[in-house]
Design an enzyme around this catalytic site. Structure first.
Site, PDB file in Angstrom:
ATOM      1  N   SER A 101       0.732  -1.252  -0.083  1.00 11.58           N
ATOM      2  CA  SER A 101       0.109   0.008  -0.150  1.00 11.58           C
ATOM      3  C   SER A 101       0.692   1.272   0.074  1.00 11.58           C
ATOM      4  CB  SER A 101      -1.130  -0.149   1.438  1.00 11.58           C
ATOM      5  OG  SER A 101      -2.110  -0.724   1.046  1.00 11.58           O
ATOM      6  N   GLY A 112      -9.080  -0.540   1.010  1.00 12.85           N
ATOM      7  CA  GLY A 112      -9.543  -1.921   1.081  1.00 12.85           C
ATOM      8  C   GLY A 112      -8.938  -2.687   1.934  1.00 12.85           C
ATOM      9  N   THR A 137      -3.972   5.036  -1.151  1.00 10.42           N
ATOM     10  CA  THR A 137      -4.043   5.947  -2.101  1.00 10.42           C
ATOM     11  C   THR A 137      -5.049   7.272  -1.948  1.00 10.42           C
ATOM     12  OG1 THR A 137      -3.506   4.518  -3.893  1.00 10.42           O
ATOM     13  CG2 THR A 137      -4.250   6.572  -4.687  1.00 10.42           C
ATOM     14  N   SER A 159     -23.370  11.070   8.971  1.00  6.08           N
ATOM     15  CA  SER A 159     -22.889  10.800  10.459  1.00  6.08           C
ATOM     16  C   SER A 159     -22.378   9.590  10.563  1.00  6.08           C
ATOM     17  CB  SER A 159     -24.146  11.312  11.578  1.00  6.08           C
ATOM     18  OG  SER A 159     -23.867  10.740  12.700  1.00  6.08           O
ATOM     19  N   MET A 196     -27.895   5.764  10.126  1.00  3.22           N
ATOM     20  CA  MET A 196     -28.523   6.119   8.739  1.00  3.22           C
ATOM     21  C   MET A 196     -27.313   6.214   7.796  1.00  3.22           C
ATOM     22  SD  MET A 196     -31.658   6.293   9.411  1.00  3.22           S
ATOM     23  CE  MET A 196     -32.548   7.440   8.162  1.00  3.22           C
ATOM     24  N   GLU A 221     -13.418  -1.436  -3.535  1.00  2.00           N
ATOM     25  CA  GLU A 221     -13.099  -2.709  -4.086  1.00  2.00           C
ATOM     26  C   GLU A 221     -14.105  -3.434  -4.748  1.00  2.00           C
ATOM     27  OE1 GLU A 221      -9.880  -3.724  -3.838  1.00  2.00           O
ATOM     28  OE2 GLU A 221      -9.358  -1.668  -2.771  1.00  2.00           O
TER      29      GLU A 221
END
EC number: 2.7.1.107
Length: 303
Positions: A12, A68, A93, A213, A218, A273
């Site tokens: 990464s 990911g 990234t 939030s 939600m 992903e």
């Protein structure tokens, strides 16, 4: 003594985490953690490693990598009854989830300090088709660019790789016929894309879901209806400023459940992903995982 497990993606973010690993370990040891590591070797490995660490009763599991890697770790923890606290050291990234939490993204050691000195709070996650996501789910051709970009190109160019791929895809974008149910309402028609988000940071856009939030139970649902190329570019430009939500091509609302049916093939994007194919029903799991964040962010959630 508290026990921490660092699960990291060695490829990464220009492979920078490995260079700082010894210093990160030292920080956690000095903070009173017995710390061990697991370097991922293939897709799905972080999920298995996270589940294993949880079953071994580690107190803290740190995901060091991109969105990911964090997604895989969450998928290892989410189905369990006893879930350790999650810490995040962003090394990817885009690092959308870390941006949403206010975790330093440019300095690995500062991010480690945040995990050590921060505060854990329970946050919502999403579930769809037996998989979990912590930041975003979506569908539509443009959402596919996050996993269409080759890893080596991301390593070399960083965020620029996504912009280049997006520009390449623009001329070929076309709408898809869908049926989207959300909390008793129904949308039927052609769309360019839809997003089901848990945070305000999506694809590097910090204002794409401005009302989101982390812990309200939600989703923020955004639907971009059929648009021509000029309209699409205009909406994307407005999204940089968070002004897109009132545009006629946008539906932006809150929902606890979202069900998407498609008349043709549409891929599912989960935290950047590939997540299989739609249809699917998205369910918000209220305050399901404890995540370490800066004290200031925790105070915002407490208000």
């Amino acid at each position: 003594m508290k026990r921490a497990r660092i699960i990291y993606n060695p490829t990464s973010g220009r492979e920078i985490f490995k260079k700082h690993l010894a210093q990160v370990l030292q920080k956690f040891e000095q903070a009173g953690y017995e710390t061990s590591t697991h370097a991922t070797t293939c897709a799905g490995d972080a999920t298995h490693a996270a589940k294993e660490a949880a079953l071994r009763e580690f107190d803290l599991i740190i995901a060091a990598g991109g969105d990911g890697t964090i997604n895989e770790v969450v998928n290892g923890l989410a189905p369990l009854d006893n879930r350790p606290t999650l810490g995040v050291i962003p090394v990817g990234t885009t690092n959308d989830f870390a941006r949403a939490l206010g975790i330093p993204r440019e300095d690995i050691l500062k991010a480690a300090d945040t995990v050590i000195n921060g505060v854990a709070r329970p946050i919502d996650i999403g579930q769809v088709n037996g998989q979990y996501f912590i930041n975003i789910a979506g569908g539509g051709r443009l959402t596919e660019l996050t996993y269409d970009v080759p890893s080596k190109l991301k390593t070399m160019l960083g965020q620029l790789a996504y912009y280049l791929k997006g520009m390449e895809m623009l001329p070929s974008l076309r709408p898809t016929e869908v049926e989207i149910e959300y909390d008793g309402k129904l949308f039927q028609g052609e769309i360019m894309l839809f997003l089901v988000t848990l945070t305000n940071s999506v694809g590097g856009f910090e204002k794409l879901a401005p009302d989101s939030s982390l812990n309200d139970g939600m989703f923020d649902l955004m639907i971009l209806k059929k648009a021509n190329l000029a309209e699409f570019i205009r909406v994307a430009t407005m999204a940089l400023r968070g002004e897109h939500i009132n545009d006629q091509h946008i539906i932006y609302t809150k929902a606890n459940r979202v069900k998407v049916n498609v008349s043709e093939k549409m891929q599912l994007n989960l935290d950047g992903e590939y997540g299989g194919m739609l249809p699917g029903e998205f369910v918000n799991l209220y305050r399901h995982i404890h995540v370490v964040m800066p004290k200031e962010k925790a105070e915002q959630l407490d208000d």
